[in-house]
Design a protein around this motif. Structure first.
Motif: not given
Length: 430
Positions: A175-184
């Motif tokens: 699959r083609k995935l878009e990943c993003r990490i959001i610090p909180f």
């Protein structure tokens, strides 16, 4: 009233009561008996206090509002306050549990994957979409490092380097995935994944469609413009040449007209603005009309047999006519002269079928799965000869999808093909 007063006044009254009782015993029995009585009263009071202290300690080991002791004296107020505090705490816990359950349910419903990690990338929680996207399992992988679970060099670099300003796009598990990490917070990070496979596929289809449509329109336009330039530069063309040029330009203009018409039909079928309008369709009359059109297109070069042994259906007569006519016209175009084409409408065990069978050139198995793609042609040169637009089977596919059906294709190279439009029994009139 001051809480200290509420505590000391009853305590002093009890002491006074014991003192008065001891005086009465002294007056009635003597000083020794009074002292014994006072000592016994103090021991009993001390035992009661120790007993309630023990019960309080036991309750604190497993605090619950239903298990709180009743108490006596000052302990009544102590236990009443603890009961109120515990009930309030239980209410807050119930509200928090409800909100947490709602949050997790909402996260589970999201199409995007959501995984919560701590500051050293250990997995704390993830939803089902994240499990599908990344191959995780919350029951199995909770507490494990995400970089050990998702073994992809680009993903590991993205997570470790901490360059979270732009999302990461990678191919993973097909699959083609878009990943993003959001610090909180200070010690938490959220990993969000989006499956862009369908978006990429649709974008590729859009590019191919524009390219193919432009190519298909460019050829007839080139012919028309070329003949117009010849006519403008050489006014003295003889009548026969001019007539031949006009005939060719008319043919190419009609080709563009058919192509644009098919493109508009496809756009309408795919649009939500044009919902399916169901009506009772006289299938016998429809098939007979399609056969008449096929005979006209054939010009007597083929034998067209018709068999109608099925009921009427509920659907769009216009759309079903377009689908059936496309199947029949394809059979005429790709069948050799003298061949036989059979149009058959029947009712199966659990479906309804319109079949078009020819004895044409047939199709290699590798092409069958792609026949309903826009502008896909097995033999481009032959398609130009037959004046097809390359959109007929795509129209058939979308018409059947709108009616809850499907297209079944079988073919043997050199022997012929069978195209069957299958409709569900739910299409039958109620």
């Amino acid at each position: 009233m001051n809480p200290k007063v509420l505590f000391w006044v009853p305590a002093l009254l009890r002491l006074c009561l014991v003192f008065v009782a001891a005086l009465v015993v002294w007056w009635m029995s003597g000083v020794v008996e009074a002292l014994v009585f006072a000592l016994a009263a103090v021991i009993i009071a001390l035992f009661v206090q120790l007993r309630y202290l023990h019960e309080l300690g036991e309750w604190l080991n497993n605090p619950h509002s239903s298990r709180l002791p009743d108490g006596w004296g000052a302990w009544t107020d102590v236990f009443a306050r603890l009961y109120r505090l515990r009930r309030e705490d239980e209410r807050h816990q119930a509200e928090m549990a409800e909100w947490l359950a709602r949050f997790r349910q909402a996260m589970q419903m999201l199409p995007e994957g959501v995984a919560i990690m701590d500051d050293v990338l250990f997995l704390e929680w993830c939803n089902e979409a994240a499990e599908r996207h990344l191959g995780l399992s919350l029951a199995r992988d909770k507490g494990l490092r995400v970089t050990n679970l998702v073994r992809h060099p680009e993903f590991i670099d993205y997570v470790i380097l901490g360059r979270y300003e732009t999302p990461l796009t990678l191919s993973f598990r097909g699959r083609k995935l878009e990943c993003r990490i959001i610090p909180f917070e200070n010690r938490r990070q959220i990993l969000v994944t989006h499956d862009a496979t369908d978006t990429e596929r649709i974008e590729a289809m859009r590019r191919d469609f524009i390219a193919n449509a432009s190519h298909e329109l460019r050829t007839p336009l080139t012919v028309i413009v070329g003949f117009l330039e010849i006519a403008m530069s050489d006014p003295g063309l003889d009548v026969a040449t001019r007539t031949a040029h006009l005939a060719l330009m008319t043919e190419q203009a009609q080709r563009m007209q058919r192509l644009i018409g098919d493109m508009l039909t496809l756009s309408r079928l795919e649009s939500d603005e044009f919902p399916l309008k169901r009506e009772r369709v006289d299938v016998r009359a429809l098939v007979q009309s399609v056969a008449a059109e096929a005979n006209a297109l054939s010009g007597g070069r083929h034998t067209i047999d018709v068999e109608v042994d099925g009921p009427d259906v509920m659907g769009s007569a216009e759309e079903l006519r377009s689908a059936f006519a496309n199947l029949a016209s394809n059979a005429v175009r790709y069948s050799p002269q003298g061949g036989t084409i059979r149009l058959k409408w029947t009712r199966g065990a659990d479906d309804l079928r319109f079949s078009v069978m020819d004895c044409g050139i047939g199709i290699e198995p590798i092409h069958i799965s792609r026949l309903t793609e826009r502008f896909y042609r097995v033999d481009k040169s032959r398609s130009r000869e037959t004046q097809g637009t390359g959109l007929g089977l795509a129209i058939v596919k979308h018409v059947l999808l709108r009616h809850g059906g499907r297209l079944v294709i079988s073919s043997v190279p050199g022997q012929g093909s069978s195209f069957t439009a299958v409709l569900p029994n739910t299409s039958l009139p109620g």
